[in-house]
Design a protein around this motif. Structure first.
Motif, PDB file in Angstrom:
ATOM      1  N   GLN A 117       0.824  -1.202   0.000  1.00 60.93           N
ATOM      2  CA  GLN A 117       0.000   0.000   0.000  1.00 60.93           C
ATOM      3  C   GLN A 117       0.862   1.258   0.000  1.00 60.93           C
ATOM      4  OE1 GLN A 117      -2.689   2.370   3.126  1.00 60.93           O
ATOM      5  NE2 GLN A 117      -3.626   0.423   2.557  1.00 60.93           N
ATOM      6  N   GLN A 118       1.896   1.270   0.821  1.00 63.06           N
ATOM      7  CA  GLN A 118       2.721   2.468   0.891  1.00 63.06           C
ATOM      8  C   GLN A 118       3.490   2.706  -0.402  1.00 63.06           C
ATOM      9  OE1 GLN A 118       4.888   2.029   4.616  1.00 63.06           O
ATOM     10  NE2 GLN A 118       3.160   2.877   5.765  1.00 63.06           N
ATOM     11  N   GLU A 119       3.894   1.662  -1.078  1.00 61.79           N
ATOM     12  CA  GLU A 119       4.535   1.837  -2.374  1.00 61.79           C
ATOM     13  C   GLU A 119       3.552   2.407  -3.388  1.00 61.79           C
ATOM     14  OE1 GLU A 119       7.767   1.656  -3.278  1.00 61.79           O
ATOM     15  OE2 GLU A 119       7.982   1.493  -1.093  1.00 61.79           O
ATOM     16  N   ALA A 120       2.288   1.991  -3.310  1.00 61.51           N
ATOM     17  CA  ALA A 120       1.267   2.535  -4.207  1.00 61.51           C
ATOM     18  C   ALA A 120       1.067   4.025  -3.959  1.00 61.51           C
ATOM     19  CB  ALA A 120      -0.046   1.781  -4.016  1.00 61.51           C
ATOM     20  N   VAL A 121       1.056   4.427  -2.683  1.00 62.76           N
ATOM     21  CA  VAL A 121       0.915   5.838  -2.336  1.00 62.76           C
ATOM     22  C   VAL A 121       2.099   6.635  -2.867  1.00 62.76           C
ATOM     23  CG1 VAL A 121       0.871   7.465  -0.408  1.00 62.76           C
ATOM     24  CG2 VAL A 121      -0.523   5.387  -0.316  1.00 62.76           C
ATOM     25  N   LEU A 122       3.306   6.130  -2.646  1.00 64.65           N
ATOM     26  CA  LEU A 122       4.503   6.828  -3.111  1.00 64.65           C
ATOM     27  C   LEU A 122       4.519   6.933  -4.633  1.00 64.65           C
ATOM     28  CD1 LEU A 122       7.180   5.246  -0.734  1.00 64.65           C
ATOM     29  CD2 LEU A 122       6.209   7.550  -0.613  1.00 64.65           C
ATOM     30  N   LYS A 123       4.072   5.898  -5.311  1.00 60.23           N
ATOM     31  CA  LYS A 123       4.026   5.921  -6.778  1.00 60.23           C
ATOM     32  C   LYS A 123       3.085   7.018  -7.271  1.00 60.23           C
ATOM     33  CE  LYS A 123       2.621   3.087 -10.752  1.00 60.23           C
ATOM     34  NZ  LYS A 123       2.059   1.772 -11.180  1.00 60.23           N
ATOM     35  N   ALA A 124       1.900   7.106  -6.666  1.00 61.67           N
ATOM     36  CA  ALA A 124       0.922   8.097  -7.113  1.00 61.67           C
ATOM     37  C   ALA A 124       1.429   9.520  -6.886  1.00 61.67           C
ATOM     38  CB  ALA A 124      -0.407   7.879  -6.405  1.00 61.67           C
ATOM     39  N   PHE A 125       2.001   9.764  -5.702  1.00 66.47           N
ATOM     40  CA  PHE A 125       2.490  11.123  -5.435  1.00 66.47           C
ATOM     41  C   PHE A 125       3.707  11.446  -6.281  1.00 66.47           C
ATOM     42  CE2 PHE A 125      -0.352  10.963  -1.830  1.00 66.47           C
ATOM     43  CZ  PHE A 125      -0.767  12.284  -1.719  1.00 66.47           C
ATOM     44  N   ALA A 126       4.555  10.460  -6.581  1.00 68.03           N
ATOM     45  CA  ALA A 126       5.696  10.703  -7.461  1.00 68.03           C
ATOM     46  C   ALA A 126       5.231  11.140  -8.846  1.00 68.03           C
ATOM     47  CB  ALA A 126       6.556   9.446  -7.560  1.00 68.03           C
ATOM     48  N   GLU A 127       4.089  10.637  -9.283  1.00 68.25           N
ATOM     49  CA  GLU A 127       3.574  10.982 -10.604  1.00 68.25           C
ATOM     50  C   GLU A 127       2.835  12.312 -10.619  1.00 68.25           C
ATOM     51  OE1 GLU A 127       1.171   7.800 -12.075  1.00 68.25           O
ATOM     52  OE2 GLU A 127       2.761   6.319 -11.930  1.00 68.25           O
TER      53      GLU A 127
END
Length: 359
Positions: free
Chosen positions: A308-318
């Protein structure tokens, strides 16, 4: 009521008003605008009411649907309208969340709520009402549910009790702190002994900080990710993206344990809508990784949290890579249940690793 001080909160586009707070001995409404679970799980509910009376010196006042499971959206909205309209009521607290409160919103009287603002406390499905009040310009409080925070087995979590006391009675600035110990393992309320012992606790690993090391102050907006997803789909209760400029986004996920793909896609859609880019900082709650329906062992819990945290980081990175982002904050469905002022002033200080809120 008074509005947040622009001297303290920067050049905010949107300023919400803080309702007056109750004092000792005040009456407070206890409502179930989500689900009337006190009808079938009276033990944690009654324990929460007892602590509200004895430890907080408040007088709980129940309404017709508070202990009635399956009440219509119109009936539940009628209780909300009545509680806000009653001048003897100093605050409104919710028993628990639910799964259809968005249907209650159409039956609310915005003129009554706007004319008689009160501190409103709730999490999960109550994101709907917190967001509704945000749209009316009223600060509410994400936290403070009767059956979970007040009715916690064994004893109230000391950290959560301190936060909810400050939120109930003061307009003070309060510092949220990482939990030294936390839990996401629920007690089974079908077991009469569930209120006797405390939940299983795990060692807290602290917050995780990402993004630039700077300080951002703004009004907060957010809540339970799954419930916000409903609001985004319906659209009626979401403002134009510019209304969220400079706000501090806070999000958390529920006991439904949404998978990482779902979490990413909700954030992705917020980004494609032009909404995710508007926030000046973001707070992500500690993922709840265990439920009574899905009792995961430690390795599966750890994998779920990491995904889940990797998904959050991916979205904010984009979509919004240049803001402070902090993970693992104890808001929402895990224990301790800290309190965030919904629409109130929040400061995310990535230079010192601190989060402060104004209640």
């Amino acid at each position: 009521m008074y509005r947040a001080d622009p001297e303290d909160s920067g050049n905010l586009i949107r300023m919400l008003a803080y309702p007056d707070k109750p004092g000792p001995g005040a009456k407070v409404a206890i409502l179930s605008p989500g689900a009337g679970l006190p009808e079938i799980f009276p033990a944690p509910y009654e324990l929460g009411l007892t602590r509200l009376r004895e430890d907080f010196d408040l007088v709980p006042v129940e309404y017709p649907t508070t202990r009635r499971l399956g009440s219509s959206p119109a009936a539940r909205a009628g209780d909300v309208n009545a509680a806000f309209a009653d001048p003897s009521i100093g605050a409104v607290l919710t028993s628990i969340g639910g799964d259809d409160q968005i249907k209650v919103l159409r039956h609310l009287d915005p003129d009554v709520l706007r004319a008689h603002p009160k501190p409103f406390f709730g999490i999960s499905d109550n994101t709907n009402l917190c967001n509704y009040l945000w749209n009316l310009g009223i600060v509410s409080y994400y936290g403070g549910t009767i059956m979970t925070l007040f009715g916690r087995g064994g004893a109230m979590n000391a950290q959560a009790a301190e936060a909810v006391r400050a939120a109930l009675f003061t307009h003070d600035t309060y510092e949220l702190r990482p939990a030294q110990a936390y839990s996401d393992v629920d007690r089974d309320w079908n077991d009469p002994a569930s209120t006797a012992g405390e939940p299983e606790l795990f060692t807290g690993e602290g917050w995780r900080w990402h993004g630039p090391r700077r300080t951002v102050t703004g009004p907060s907006w957010g809540g339970c990710l799954e419930v916000l997803d409903w609001n985004l789909r319906v659209g009626t209760h979401i403002q134009e993206a510019a209304a969220y400029d400079g706000c501090v986004l806070f999000l958390e996920t529920s006991e439904e344990l949404p998978d990482a793909n779902y979490v990413y896609r909700v954030l992705m859609c917020m980004g494609e809508r032009g909404l995710l880019q508007r926030f000046g900082a973001a707070i992500m709650g500690r993922p709840k990784a265990w439920s009574l329906d899905d009792q995961r062992p430690p390795d599966r819990k750890a994998a779920y949290v990491a995904a889940q945290q990797e998904a959050v980081l991916k979205a904010f990175a984009e979509y919004n890579p240049d803001i402070p982002l902090v993970l693992n904050v104890d808001i929402g469905h895990t224990d301790p249940q800290l309190v965030v002022p919904y629409g109130g002033t929040v400061t995310v200080d990535a230079t010192t690793g601190r989060i402060t809120v104004r209640y």
